[in-house]
Write a protein that holds these residues in place. Structure first.
Motif, mmCIF file in Angstrom:
data_model
loop_
_atom_site.group_PDB
_atom_site.id
_atom_site.type_symbol
_atom_site.label_atom_id
_atom_site.label_comp_id
_atom_site.label_asym_id
_atom_site.label_seq_id
_atom_site.Cartn_x
_atom_site.Cartn_y
_atom_site.Cartn_z
ATOM 1 N N THR A 190 18.521 51.059 79.189
ATOM 2 C CA THR A 190 17.078 50.790 79.146
ATOM 3 C C THR A 190 16.318 52.093 78.906
ATOM 4 O O THR A 190 16.820 53.188 79.207
ATOM 5 C CB THR A 190 16.581 50.188 80.471
ATOM 6 O OG1 THR A 190 16.745 51.173 81.504
ATOM 7 C CG2 THR A 190 17.361 48.924 80.835
ATOM 8 N N ALA A 192 13.746 53.021 80.524
ATOM 9 C CA ALA A 192 13.463 53.604 81.846
ATOM 10 C C ALA A 192 14.619 54.486 82.317
ATOM 11 O O ALA A 192 14.405 55.556 82.896
ATOM 12 C CB ALA A 192 13.209 52.490 82.858
ATOM 13 N N ARG A 195 14.406 57.764 80.460
ATOM 14 C CA ARG A 195 13.305 58.583 81.014
ATOM 15 C C ARG A 195 13.727 59.216 82.343
ATOM 16 O O ARG A 195 13.479 60.388 82.586
ATOM 17 C CB ARG A 195 12.079 57.693 81.241
ATOM 18 C CG ARG A 195 11.203 57.531 80.012
ATOM 19 C CD ARG A 195 9.777 57.198 80.456
ATOM 20 N NE ARG A 195 8.836 57.255 79.355
ATOM 21 C CZ ARG A 195 8.272 56.179 78.811
ATOM 22 N NH1 ARG A 195 8.560 54.966 79.267
ATOM 23 N NH2 ARG A 195 7.407 56.322 77.825
ATOM 24 N N GLU A 196 14.362 58.405 83.166
ATOM 25 C CA GLU A 196 14.785 58.854 84.489
ATOM 26 C C GLU A 196 15.785 60.010 84.402
ATOM 27 O O GLU A 196 15.789 60.911 85.237
ATOM 28 C CB GLU A 196 15.409 57.652 85.241
ATOM 29 C CG GLU A 196 15.974 57.947 86.610
ATOM 30 C CD GLU A 196 14.955 58.592 87.560
ATOM 31 O OE1 GLU A 196 13.753 58.241 87.437
ATOM 32 O OE2 GLU A 196 15.361 59.441 88.384
#
Lengths: 238, 273
Positions: A190, A192, A195-196
């Motif tokens: 994903t 996210a 990004r994480e």
């Protein structure tokens, strides 16, 4: 056939050499090597490959030329090459570090040294492969600029970083200020998650495509011809 | 014509503390390990080492003989990070001139050509310029006006290299796929000492190998040492490959212990410390 994560990584690396023409593909590391050979066997048949030492070889290992280090360095400067290096650290503008972690004068962790990263990045297209995408690798600022990033490349007429491939996705610098952009995520990953795992603000377009599917023929070549021992899965969690 | 054969210990007797010493080969490949072992048995120290670094650098660093190192990398190839070099760097044990692989090569070329520098594109924009504040740039006087690093000549007091064959006069031959930069080391140094797997008659050199395998010319060679296995544990193809087992032992054994084993026990007797 369903592709594994390591096979998407192979495809993403292979794509770095699409339409490259008659140049040397210099992959460092296992997944980029499988990718370069896949490109050579499919959509980029004119690529030159080495045996990792001093010979230019066809995919079956037949020598077709001599490329000792001194000639390799000339080829680099001549520009007819696209290298994919590793990166212990890489930042938003594509500065890469493989030299040391911490203060250079007395490093916390001594790594390889700059090696050929400065000559590579100033002379021929240089991409990067990161098998474990994390905030320790994708950092705000690298401790030692070995591979030159876009914010240090003013006037460097042959400087280009086509892509960065990690186990999570593909990245490029197709933004107005050449900061890193998420170009695709591998299926199962994903935005996210990416990004994480990234230590700086990544440019993320509204629509992030998935890394493309391998064709049946490509999967067969990877699994049966290029890497039948499945060494690729040891470098990337499937 | 003069016979240049000598022993490894005779080579080392010509070296002095404080010298700038070039070491041929590349990483863990065709390093002059027999000459290095002799050097490590001697008290010679405070050295500036110029090398595409491998276990040569690691051993000299572990033994505390390095004042300054000029290199682009230090690696054992099959073991990417050199443990003794790492430890020495992390302890701030010596000065480092860290440059790019191509800058290094052009530094050798400059010295071999008696030029103060050669222009090289590599280095610009990288932190090689930050960590080497002494490096200067030069701008093309032609229309392109491109700026280059003025890579200074890497001159050396002495060079140590290892090849497959040599004659007694100093004509040296490599039989593997890569000459590395051993000829440049010899030409860039005031004195060059060549160890070889086997000394042969001059006529033998071209009997089974083509003349382009004659890498070292006698005018740039000072001494010749016959040292079978003289690159061990690094590779010296086609005579032998790397001894991975011994290299692993080197990488995982505390240096004093390994040195006692590998250098024939004499190290501690002669070490000035």
């Amino acid at each position: 056939m369903t592709a594994t994560r390591s096979e998407y990584c192979v495809i993403a690396c292979a794509e770095a050499w699409r339409d490259a023409g008659e140049i040397l593909a210099s992959p460092m590391g296992l997944i980029p090597s499988v990718g370069a050979r896949l490109a050579r066997l499919t959509f980029s048949p004119d690529l030159l490959l080495t045996d990792g030492e001093a010979l230019l070889v066809r995919p079956d290992g037949t020598p077709e030329g001599w490329l000792p280090y001194r000639r390799h360095l000339t080829l680099v400067t001549g520009g007819r090459r696209h290298v994919m290096m590793g990166a212990s650290q890489i930042d938003r503008y594509g500065n890469q570090n493989i030299s040391c972690i911490g203060d250079w004068a007395r490093p916390k962790r001594q790594l390889l040294g700059v090696r050929g990263a400065p000559v590579n990045t100033l002379n021929n297209p240089t991409s990067y492969w990161v098998p474990r995408h994390s905030r320790r690798v994708f950092v705000e600022k690298v401790d030692m600029v070995c591979g030159v990033g876009y914010d240090h490349a003013d006037g460097a007429r042959h400087h280009r970083i086509p892509r960065v491939v990690s186990d999570l996705g593909v990245f490029d610098f197709a933004t107005p200020d050449h900061s890193m952009r998420l170009a695709s995520v591998h299926p199962g990953v994903t935005v996210a998650q990416v990004r994480e795992a990234t230590g700086f603000d990544l440019v993320v377009p509204d629509e992030v495509p998935y890394t493309r599917e391998p064709t049946e023929r490509e999967l067969r070549l990877i699994r049966e011809v290029i890497d039948p021992q499945n060494a690729r899965s040891r470098e990337v969690d499937a | 014509m003069s016979d240049k054969t000598m022993t490894a210990d005779e080579v080392v007797s010509r070296l002095h503390s404080g010298m700038t010493l070039g070491i041929g080969g590349w990483g863990s490949r065709r390093k002059p390990m027999a000459l290095l072992r002799a050097l490590l048995r001697s008290p010679v120290t405070d050295l500036t080492i110029v090398s595409y670094g491998g276990p040569d650098v690691g051993m000299l660093a572990a033994a505390g003989r390095v004042r300054k190192l000029v290199t682009a990398f230090v690696t054992l190839d099959s073991i990417p990070l050199e443990p003794h070099y790492r430890a020495a760097r992390e302890a701030g044990a010596f000065e480092l001139m860290e440059i790019d692989e191509a800058m290094f090569m052009w530094g050798l070329h400059a010295a071999a050509n008696r030029l103060p520098f050669l222009p090289v594109r590599a280095g610009i924009g990288s932190d090689v310029m930050r960590v080497n504040p002494g490096l200067r740039t030069v701008t093309s006087p032609y229309d392109d006006q491109e700026t280059f690093v003025a890579m200074p000549a890497l001159g050396m007091d002495a060079a140590l290299v290892h090849v497959n064959r040599a004659d007694r006069l100093g004509n040296g031959q490599y039989l593997g796929p890569d000459p590395y930069f051993d000829d440049l080391f010899c030409e860039a140094a005031d004195a060059a000492y060549v160890s070889c797997e086997r000394i042969v008659d001059t006529a033998e050199l071209t009997k089974e190998a083509p003349p382009q395998s004659l890498l070292l010319k006698r005018h740039s060679v000072t001494g010749v040492v016959e040292a079978p296995g003289g690159a061990h544990f690094t590779s010296c193809v086609p005579d032998y490959g790397r001894d991975e087992a011994v290299q692993r032992e080197y990488a995982t054994t505390p240096w004093p212990e390994f040195a006692a084993r590998y250098l024939g026990g004499g190290l501690h007797d002669r070490d000035p410390e």
